[in-house]
Design an enzyme around this catalytic site. Structure first.
Site, short mmCIF file in Angstrom:
data_model
loop_
_atom_site.label_atom_id
_atom_site.label_comp_id
_atom_site.label_asym_id
_atom_site.label_seq_id
_atom_site.Cartn_x
_atom_site.Cartn_y
_atom_site.Cartn_z
N LEU A 15 0.77 -1.24 0.12
CA LEU A 15 -0.11 -0.17 -0.13
C LEU A 15 0.80 1.23 0.00
CD1 LEU A 15 -2.65 -0.89 2.55
CD2 LEU A 15 -2.91 -1.19 0.03
N GLY A 16 2.04 1.05 0.51
CA GLY A 16 2.99 2.45 0.54
C GLY A 16 4.11 1.88 1.12
N GLY A 18 7.84 3.72 3.27
CA GLY A 18 8.24 5.04 4.13
C GLY A 18 9.66 4.70 4.62
N SER A 19 10.08 5.59 5.34
CA SER A 19 11.65 5.45 5.73
C SER A 19 11.54 4.04 6.65
CB SER A 19 12.08 6.70 6.44
OG SER A 19 11.22 7.09 7.58
N LYS A 36 2.39 -3.36 8.73
CA LYS A 36 3.48 -2.52 8.73
C LYS A 36 4.76 -3.20 9.01
CE LYS A 36 5.34 2.26 9.36
NZ LYS A 36 5.22 3.59 9.37
N ASP A 130 5.10 12.58 16.18
CA ASP A 130 5.21 12.79 14.83
C ASP A 130 4.01 12.96 14.27
OD1 ASP A 130 6.97 12.96 12.68
OD2 ASP A 130 6.76 10.91 12.35
#
Length: 417
Positions: A15-16, A18-19, A36, A130
């Site tokens: 889906l995506g 990131g870092s 995740k 964050d």
């Protein structure tokens, strides 16, 4: 291509990215989930894995309608993964990129939802650290709220705290995304609940204006502005709403509202905001900045390429690399010294301006001022000549007590580029 995550979950589709890792659409015993999967180097860090296991109860215990719930933690070989509720929709950053700014009622409704999430987390002793549009998910399949606002859910609780803990050597660094970092974090103080309120007020400002109050330019300069500049007012919003934003962006943490108070006060504003269109203002022009150690990543001066201000909040984590598509950008930056931050808030951040108006002090503004002065000078000379005193003006030129209005050919030393 599918892959097994532990013994209970299967990841089907990315889906995506990131870092910190990759988010997958997955399947578990109770149906669809979001997984995740943290980067392999993080999963190989036994100290980090131990912290995740220690925090498991806190991560699983944060249960609130406005929080993307963590269902499970998987530690299996080289895999370290958080199994989370699946929210079908988009993130707030994606919507901002599409619309640039939101109608005030929609922006306030979304922010109130996130404030509710933070209030629940703070009551449980958890600081997010964050808060930013990338970490706010919009559930487009749930009933819409005021102004058509989709329900908002906050995600990625605990990620910044666990990955960037002081024991990983980051005790003297700023952890967060530069545009949303509270000034006390820049000054090296420990994060409290008030840092999340500051970040959320920054998000609300961005939803209304289309840009953050202290963003633009080199990341080190952005951090410095959080400490040394006052937030510029947003024209076109009710004064009571502006006072809420202003209070939550206070430099002193104790002056800010608590998340629960902010949520309640924002919802009080919703009826009065019905029908207000998005603001029609221009983003301030970026000011020239110097690149130095203050904005360095991992002790390396970040000076080779300029910071791309077209994508707000995007900071490459590897020197010279391009930001990833999901802008999962929490970073570690050196805490500046006292001499770099001395003096407190002594300026005002770049002020929003009416559509098409030049920024004060910019080249366009100086040129407009120069033309205005020339017109005044020509007009004054013509009037003086008509009154028969042109000779007096010529004789007086250059003597003590120079005329207040310069001649058209004079140069103003203050206007030297």
């Amino acid at each position: 291509m599918s892959r097994k995550i532990g013994s209970r979950y299967t990841a089907h589709q990315i889906l995506g990215r990131g870092s910190a890792g990759t988010v997958w659409l997955g399947e578990g015993p109770q149906g669809p989930v979001a997984i995740k999967l943290l980067r392999e180097d993080l999963a190989a860090d036994q100290e980090l894995v131990g912290r995740f296991v220690q925090e498991r109860a806190a991560l699983l215990g944060l249960n609130h309608p406005r929080v993307v719930g963590v269902r499970d933690l998987v530690v299996d070989g080289n895999d370290l993964a958080l199994v989370m509720d699946l929210v079908r929709g988009t993130d707030l950053r994606t919507r901002l990129e599409r619309e640039r700014r939101l109608a005030p009622q929609v922006a306030v409704a979304i922010t109130a939802d996130v404030a509710d999430a933070l209030a629940a987390a703070h009551a449980a002793g958890i600081v997010h650290r964050d808060v930013k549009p990338e970490n706010v998910l919009l559930d487009v399949h749930a009933p819409a709220g005021p102004g058509g606002a989709p329900p908002a859910l906050l995600t990625d609780f605990g990620i910044a705290k666990l990955i960037d803990a002081p024991s990983r050597g980051n005790g003297s660094r700023v952890v967060g995304t530069p545009d949303y970092v509270a000034p006390e974090i820049v000054e090296g103080l420990p994060p409290r609940a008030s840092v999340d309120v500051y970040a959320l007020a920054t998000v609300l400002y961005e939803l209304l204006a289309g840009f953050t109050p202290f963003g633009g330019g080199h990341p080190g300069a952005v951090l410095r502005r959080h400490v040394t500049e006052r937030v510029a007012p947003l024209p076109g919003i009710p004064d009571e709403l502006w006072q809420l934003i202003h209070q939550c962006l206070a430099k002193a943490p104790a002056s800010r509202l608590r998340a629960s108070e902010l949520a309640a006060r924002l919802r009080e504003q919703l009826p009065a905001l019905a029908g207000h269109p998005p603001l029609d203002i221009d983003e301030p022009e970026p000011e020239p900045e110097t690149y130095g150690e203050y904005g360095a990543y991992e002790g390396t001066p970040y000076a080779a390429e300029p910071y791309d201000t077209s994508a707000r909040g995007v900071v490459p984590l590897v020197h010279g690399s391009a930001p990833d598509s999901t802008r999962d950008t929490h970073t570690s930056m050196r805490v500046p010294g006292a001499d770099e931050l001395a003096g407190g808030a002594h300026g005002t951040a770049r002020a929003p301006r009416a559509q098409g108006a030049p920024r004060a002090g910019s080249a366009r503004h100086r040129a407009a001022e120069r033309r205005r002065r020339i017109r005044l000078g020509v007009t004054a000379t013509a009037v003086a000549a008509a009154l028969g005193v042109g000779g007096w003006l010529a004789l007086a030129d250059g003597e003590e007590g120079d005329p207040a209005i310069p001649s058209p050919t004079e140069s103003d030393p203050s206007e030297t580029p």
